[in-house]
Write an enzyme that holds these catalytic residues in place. Structure first.
Site, short mmCIF file in Angstrom:
data_model
loop_
_atom_site.label_atom_id
_atom_site.label_comp_id
_atom_site.label_asym_id
_atom_site.label_seq_id
_atom_site.Cartn_x
_atom_site.Cartn_y
_atom_site.Cartn_z
N ASP A 1 19.38 -0.25 3.43
CA ASP A 1 18.84 -1.59 3.68
C ASP A 1 18.68 -2.27 2.32
OD1 ASP A 1 17.16 -3.80 3.95
OD2 ASP A 1 16.12 -2.96 5.67
N TYR B 1 18.07 -14.26 3.12
CA TYR B 1 17.12 -15.36 2.85
C TYR B 1 16.15 -15.05 1.73
CZ TYR B 1 14.75 -12.56 6.49
OH TYR B 1 14.23 -11.54 7.25
N LYS B 2 16.32 -13.92 1.06
CA LYS B 2 15.45 -13.61 -0.08
C LYS B 2 16.19 -14.03 -1.36
CE LYS B 2 13.33 -9.80 2.51
NZ LYS B 2 12.00 -10.37 2.79
N PHE C 1 10.48 -0.77 5.46
CA PHE C 1 10.03 -1.98 6.13
C PHE C 1 10.01 -1.62 7.61
CE2 PHE C 1 10.54 -6.09 8.23
CZ PHE C 1 9.48 -6.77 7.64
N ARG D 1 1.83 -9.28 -3.95
CA ARG D 1 3.25 -9.14 -4.32
C ARG D 1 3.73 -10.37 -5.07
NH1 ARG D 1 7.58 -7.89 0.20
NH2 ARG D 1 7.07 -10.07 0.62
#
Lengths: 408, 408
Positions: B206, B231-232, B137, B383
């Protein structure tokens, strides 16, 4: 101390001052209770009444119903700049120069490293000295030291009164607190900024104890960079995100040590290399903390019809009155103000040095028990913050009276 | 693609899978609506039902009534470690090693700089190379590059498959994404950690796309440092604070580039020099963002009775089923999965590469219009994230069916 006005006289005077207070209607916009005199708004501002309903909407509808769509449809993505501009207005910054996000400490880091890099120029790093306000709130000093270590600079700790003389051709940047968090002393931002600029160095102002308490005038005085928290006089909530100001003409040279994806010119392009965004977004790092950020935004609504000059005038009237009441009520020799008497040198708090240092923490606790919430700073200071939007003169008189009893 | 099972067959199968789902009761703990199939929990997790009431209490009572007293009386001050430990349990970290605060980007910075410093040893900085996952990312790469610049290291970008071979005596640290945010590929954390350790280097994982989606086993596999967002799959809310894991035996050597006052051994002593705290608080920086942090804490309640092995099993069943449904419904040649077929190499998302890259954004928007919320990543990926706590097999079948219509 003597009691020149007498309790009755000061109470009557407080009532008259409250009746004449141009800001008195603002108090109703906050959640406060009459049992407590809250003089710790310089640590955590009181809750603005508009916040709970707005935050409930952010959580229930924007997050709960719209979910990921809110990044665009609810304006989440642009909130750091939008809220930044609203704070900018309160510190004298035109739009496009202030961004909200991260903690004050993290913003000090961005600002100091970026300022050092501005001083490198084409001939290498001639400027390798970072001056730090000797009385700084500790985190600024810790972070400046880290920035120095990472950029090959050295730190010089200097009393603010000596800063102008200390700055020189080796100085990259000076980091100064606008208001001393212990004594409440207000430093001369225009003069110090000019003096540091005269040496070719940059200045970073920490506005934690001045934003929302007095007029700052960042643009007017040509400040380079500034940071500040939003949970004191701006009432943004516990640990609300901090702000970073980068003067417009310096933005192209703002070379952040924290170039996260939010500061990319095309954040959703997901490019492998970082191309910095223009303008205020260059100060962003990672995904903004939306719940806290939008609570802060709602909290800022109380400022919409407020003139900062009126805030400053009331702030000085409150601290003047507190000093007079304390003079009247506190037994001689029990406590001495370390806050400057001169208006030009006073922020929006009063700090009293108690005669016996070991009693300061106990005195502060006793005051809380008696409904007067201030705090203390080691070793021997009692701090009282005055928030012009909601503190009344009646509360000031009461606080001083309770203080007199506790110190007696 | 053919339709071997037929729509009816797959629908019936979905119903049977939902009926047998050990986690099916968890869905009721989230705010969801039956009109929308939400497959973007890998971007922003859905709202847990417990959050609004808890946050209203934090705002109305803890901030509004107790105000500054809440730092001690409501447990605000210790929340970063308390919430950290709860996340620790979900990523296989024993208490005392995980702290919550700041963004993922800022935590990558702390972890990478600290890891580089661990490699300096007594003989100077022999290890001056930072390896970065080539498919990372973007923010991890940007921040690692900044860390390299500030510590005198160089960056080498390496495909994860080549990382074990690339690490060597000059390697200070490798920064690797546990799950590739585009393809959904899961990397072999135990093997890569061991390979990097064999060269004497450190590894920073990560976990943004794996925390809450599968078992991680940080302690079990001897990981040095890890970061991740909340927050995922952890459903902490938009921009909720990230976490940082520092393995217990490395904590005394964790030399943070962001030594704010919250990481001081005696934060309220207000000493001019920084003496780092022991344990997890050493990873803190400034004042924690309480509203977001306590919303996250409430969001974590849904995990109390959840076994991560069951989450992982359902995650694989969901992605398997989605791949089968897509195979059945999507016309041949219109889209190809880039997510590994092997379970050991798959996270909790499926990414489909569409045949005509320029249509990906439009396709994603059309899917949203038809009630299937996924997203796209440039240039040509759609996605779909599968959150085992609330995604049903019925939704999976419906999403694939709508996808087939859109791509037809």
């Amino acid at each position: 101390m003597s009691d020149p006005g007498g309790t009755g006289g000061l109470r009557a005077e407080a009532a008259a001052l409250d009746a004449a207070d141009a800001l008195r209607a603002k108090r109703a916009e906050f959640v406060l209770d009459d049992d407590t005199v809250y003089l710790d708004g310089n640590s955590l501002g009181a809750l603005p009444r508009a916040v709970p309903a707005r935050l409930a909407d952010v959580v229930g509808r924007e997050w709960g119903r719209l979910r990921v769509r809110s990044w665009s449809e609810s304006g989440w993505w642009t909130a750091p700049e939008r809220v930044g501009d609203r704070i900018g207005r309160l510190v004298g910054a035109a739009p496009g120069q202030t961004v909200v996000g991260d903690s004050t400490s993290v913003n000090v880091f961005k600002a100091v490293v970026a300022a050092v890099r501005m001083g490198w120029g084409t001939g290498g790093r001639a400027r390798d000295e970072i001056l730090v306000d000797a009385a700084t709130f500790p985190t600024d000093g810790y972070i400046a030291a880290s920035a120095a270590r990472l950029t090959g600079c050295r730190i010089r700790t200097v009393p603010v009164g000596d800063l102008a003389a200390a700055a020189g051709p080796r100085t990259a940047v000076a980091v100064v607190n606008h208001v001393d968090y212990r004594t409440g002393r207000l430093h001369d931002l225009p003069a110090l900024t000019a003096a540091v600029h005269a040496t070719g160095a940059r200045i970073v102002w920490d506005l934690c104890h001045s934003a929302g308490a007095l007029t700052v005038g960042l643009d007017a005085h040509g400040v380079d960079l500034a940071v500040g928290c939003t949970y004191k006089y701006l009432n943004g909530g516990p640990g609300a995100p901090a702000f970073l100001y980068v003067r417009r003409d310096l933005q192209p040279r703002f070379d952040s040590p924290l170039p996260g994806w939010n500061s990319h010119a095309d954040p959703f392009g997901m490019a492998p290399d970082h191309t910095p965004a223009g303008g205020a977004p260059r100060g962003r790092v990672g995904t903004p903390d939306i719940l806290s950020l939008l609570a802060l935004e709602a909290a800022l609504d109380v400022w919409e019809d407020v003139d900062l000059a009126a805030v400053r005038a009331k702030s000085l009237a409150l601290t003047d009155f507190f000093l007079r009441c304390a003079e009247a009520y506190v037994p001689a020799g029990r406590a001495t103000s370390v806050t400057p008497a001169a208006h030009a040198e006073r922020g929006s708090q009063v700090a009293l040095k108690v005669a016996r240092a070991e009693t300061a923490a106990r005195m502060a606790a006793e005051l809380v028990r008696r409904g007067v919430v201030g705090d203390h700073r080691p070793p021997d200071l009692l701090r009282f913050g005055f928030t012009p939007l909601y503190t009344t003169f009646g509360e000031v008189e009461r606080a001083a009276r309770v203080l007199g009893d506790v110190l007696a």
